[in-house]
Design an enzyme around this catalytic site. Structure first.
Site: not given
Ligand code: BGC
Ligand code: CA
Length: 283
Positions: A15, A92, A94, A139, A189
């Protein structure tokens, strides 16, 4: 366009790609393995989840950890806490990145991916403000070339929301839906933008990255990636026309892993456009 494998890193949850112009380095993280990479090199193993990072003006990195922002010195590996977030234990951090004014913008998610218990924060080095609440999986984020529009993805909605962005105050206003991703393409995402104002979106479960016009909501291009869960993307390279793509292996069946053995890898594709820069943190 040909997607090439940069590194078969077998990341559980690759990521947070971020391009450092100063050193021409592509940083990225494995959230679950708590690792920071510089290209193919393992830069650090941390004590906690690492959701995102961004280069700082002074050569350090700012880290978005489980529920805090920290300064990381890549030379000494020393970490300094900058701001602790008041987040439920099941959340958490992201995705996150800096805005063109040097603030660090990062969002949290429910690790069970169900409750809209996440938020999006804006940290200017002194004060942490909440920009959005009731997000389930915060995201992708991106800005329009004139920096007047901020785009944000809450993955379960399969939408990209647009907001007016006031670069002076860092405030959001006037939320509206810019893009709806059809179910057949996967889940929206990570995201970045190019200098023409189009959005590049990684499709979780869609084995692809995609390019969209946020003004019409139209899909312009889809590029296949040999990894099922593409998680994020960022432009880098000398001419900032190379799209780097992270991916994940988590939540994959044996059959899917056989079909997409490179899942968890870092990929690169040369595009015909110039990407917006990775903005640096103000310190
Ligand atoms: C997150 C994952 C999640 C995925 C899909 C990612 O950005 O880190 O934990 O499963 O997105 O939603
Ligand atoms: Ca992501």
């Amino acid at each position: 366009m040909n997607v090439e494998l940069v590194f078969d890193g077998k990341a559980t949850l690759g990521e947070g790609p971020s391009w450092d112009e100063k050193t021409q380095t592509l940083y990225w993280v494995d959230i679950v393995q708590k690792k920071i990479y510089a290209g193919k090199e393992l830069l650090a193993e941390l004590d906690d989840f690492i959701g995102c990072l961004a280069p700082c003006k002074n050569g350090h990195l700012i880290l978005g950890k489980r529920a805090s922002f920290a300064d990381f010195d890549p030379v000494t590996s020393r970490q300094t806490l900058l701001s602790a977030l008041n987040e439920p234990a099941t959340n958490r951090l992201n995705d996150g990145k800096c805005d063109p004014g040097g603030r660090f913008i990062a969002g949290t998610m429910d690790m069970n991916e169900k409750d809209p218990a996440g938020s999006v924060y804006s940290f200017d080095g002194t004060v942490t403000r909440t920009l959005l609440r009731n997000v389930t999986i915060s995201n992708g984020m991106a800005w329009s070339p004139d920096c007047k529009t901020f785009y944000h993805i809450d993955t379960p909605t399969r939408e990209v929301k647009a907001f007016d962005y006031d670069l002076t105050s860092g405030e959001l206003a006037n939320p509206r839906t810019a893009i709806r991703v059809p179910e057949s393409l996967g889940w929206s995402d990570g995201m970045t933008s190019d200098t023409e104002g189009n959005l590049w979106i990684a499709l979780w479960g869609g084995a692809a990255v995609s390019c969209w016009n946020p003004n019409t909501g139209q899909l312009l291009e889809q590029i296949s990636v040999p990894a099922l869960h593409t998680s994020s993307c960022i432009f880098g390279g000398r001419n900032r026309n190379e799209l780097f793509i992270t991916s994940a292996r988590k939540n994959m069946s044996e059959t899917d892993l056989q079909k997409y053995p490179l899942s968890g890898g870092l990929f690169r594709v040369e595009t015909k456009v110039e990407g917006m820069p990775t903005f640096e943190f103000s310190t």
